[in-house]
Design a protein around this motif. Structure first.
Motif, PDB file in Angstrom:
ATOM      1  N   LYS A  97      48.045 -52.396 -12.757  1.00  0.00           N
ATOM      2  CA  LYS A  97      47.143 -51.196 -11.994  1.00  0.00           C
ATOM      3  C   LYS A  97      48.130 -49.904 -12.160  1.00  0.00           C
ATOM      4  CE  LYS A  97      44.891 -50.096  -7.927  1.00  0.00           C
ATOM      5  NZ  LYS A  97      44.694 -50.985  -6.578  1.00  0.00           N
ATOM      6  N   ARG A  98      49.666 -50.266 -11.890  1.00  0.00           N
ATOM      7  CA  ARG A  98      50.569 -49.048 -12.398  1.00  0.00           C
ATOM      8  C   ARG A  98      50.436 -48.713 -13.761  1.00  0.00           C
ATOM      9  NH1 ARG A  98      56.761 -50.422 -11.823  1.00  0.00           N
ATOM     10  NH2 ARG A  98      57.441 -48.539 -12.949  1.00  0.00           N
ATOM     11  N   THR A 101      47.275 -46.476 -14.269  1.00  0.00           N
ATOM     12  CA  THR A 101      47.459 -45.489 -13.473  1.00  0.00           C
ATOM     13  C   THR A 101      48.216 -44.338 -14.129  1.00  0.00           C
ATOM     14  OG1 THR A 101      46.923 -46.436 -11.432  1.00  0.00           O
ATOM     15  CG2 THR A 101      47.670 -44.319 -11.278  1.00  0.00           C
ATOM     16  N   GLN A 105      47.738 -40.393 -15.948  1.00  0.00           N
ATOM     17  CA  GLN A 105      48.689 -39.132 -15.373  1.00  0.00           C
ATOM     18  C   GLN A 105      49.276 -38.293 -16.433  1.00  0.00           C
ATOM     19  OE1 GLN A 105      50.781 -41.082 -12.368  1.00  0.00           O
ATOM     20  NE2 GLN A 105      49.264 -40.916 -10.931  1.00  0.00           N
ATOM     21  N   LEU A 133      40.856 -50.742  -9.376  1.00  0.00           N
ATOM     22  CA  LEU A 133      41.067 -49.338  -9.713  1.00  0.00           C
ATOM     23  C   LEU A 133      39.871 -48.365  -9.564  1.00  0.00           C
ATOM     24  CD1 LEU A 133      42.458 -50.144 -13.362  1.00  0.00           C
ATOM     25  CD2 LEU A 133      43.663 -48.796 -11.730  1.00  0.00           C
ATOM     26  N   TRP A 137      40.422 -45.258  -7.064  1.00  0.00           N
ATOM     27  CA  TRP A 137      39.988 -43.976  -7.657  1.00  0.00           C
ATOM     28  C   TRP A 137      38.750 -43.220  -6.879  1.00  0.00           C
ATOM     29  CZ3 TRP A 137      40.822 -45.473 -13.291  1.00  0.00           C
ATOM     30  CH2 TRP A 137      41.941 -45.575 -13.819  1.00  0.00           C
ATOM     31  N   VAL A 168      36.848 -40.543 -13.241  1.00  0.00           N
ATOM     32  CA  VAL A 168      38.250 -40.849 -12.955  1.00  0.00           C
ATOM     33  C   VAL A 168      39.058 -39.917 -12.328  1.00  0.00           C
ATOM     34  CG1 VAL A 168      40.453 -41.847 -13.846  1.00  0.00           C
ATOM     35  CG2 VAL A 168      38.178 -42.786 -14.451  1.00  0.00           C
ATOM     36  N   PRO A 170      42.775 -40.458 -10.801  1.00  0.00           N
ATOM     37  CA  PRO A 170      43.934 -41.261 -10.131  1.00  0.00           C
ATOM     38  C   PRO A 170      44.725 -40.684  -9.189  1.00  0.00           C
ATOM     39  CG  PRO A 170      44.143 -40.956 -12.651  1.00  0.00           C
ATOM     40  CD  PRO A 170      42.861 -40.231 -12.114  1.00  0.00           C
TER      41      PRO A 170
END
Length: 170
Positions: A97-98, A101, A105, A133, A137, A168, A170
């Motif tokens: 997930k990190r 994300t 970004q 996710l 979001w 999306v 984030p």
């Protein structure tokens, strides 16, 4: 909540992959069944030609995670995530997930509003990841069969369902 590293050496750093990461990525995927192993050459292209749309995670300079994908040429607002892998040494830290994300970004993703990926119906872990996710979001998620077992894989691979998440933010 992400787990804190036990020691400084347990810190995981995310970055843009380099072509020299390809063989480590290839080995990581090979050691992570049931993921489909692509050729080393494919991983080399992912870590070079598609480096801006991929991310590598390293711990002690060892590759422990990788996400590959691309922004669809005919849909520049859509990122297609091809594969996500987290090695055993880095599991349980929310790394998948990190990484995803962090990709969203990047400046390169400024116009991307949709995330697409395919998942087989039996892959519950991936389903949970992408549902998480979407929830985080506050995005909608649509699921439909994209590639059918018989029509597209000659019965040799399970059907692949398209997960489309968005918009999306984030």
């Amino acid at each position: 909540m992400a787990l804190e590293p036990k020691e400084e050496s347990d810190t995981i750093k995310l970055g843009i992959p380099q072509s020299t990461d390809a063989s480590a990525v290839h080995l990581l995927i090979q050691n992570s069944p049931p993921l489909d192993t692509n050729s080393l050459y494919c991983n080399l292209l992912q870590t070079s030609h598609f480096a801006k749309t991929a991310i590598v995670a390293k711990m002690n300079n060892d590759v422990v995670g990788f996400v590959s994908g691309y922004i669809k040429p005919e849909q520049p607002d859509t990122y297609f995530l091809w594969q996500v892998v987290v090695g055993e040494a880095a599991r349980g830290r929310g790394l998948a997930k990190r990484m995803i994300t962090a990709l969203f970004q990047r400046d390169h993703f400024a116009n991307v509003r949709w995330l697409e990926t395919t998942i087989t119906p039996d892959n519950k872990a991936s389903q949970r990841l992408f549902e998480s996710l979407a929830e985080g979001w506050q995005a909608h998620i649509d699921v439909r069969v994209l590639f059918e077992k018989e029509a597209h894989f000659a019965g040799q691979h399970e059907s692949e369902e398209l997960y489309r998440i968005g918009p999306v933010n984030p």
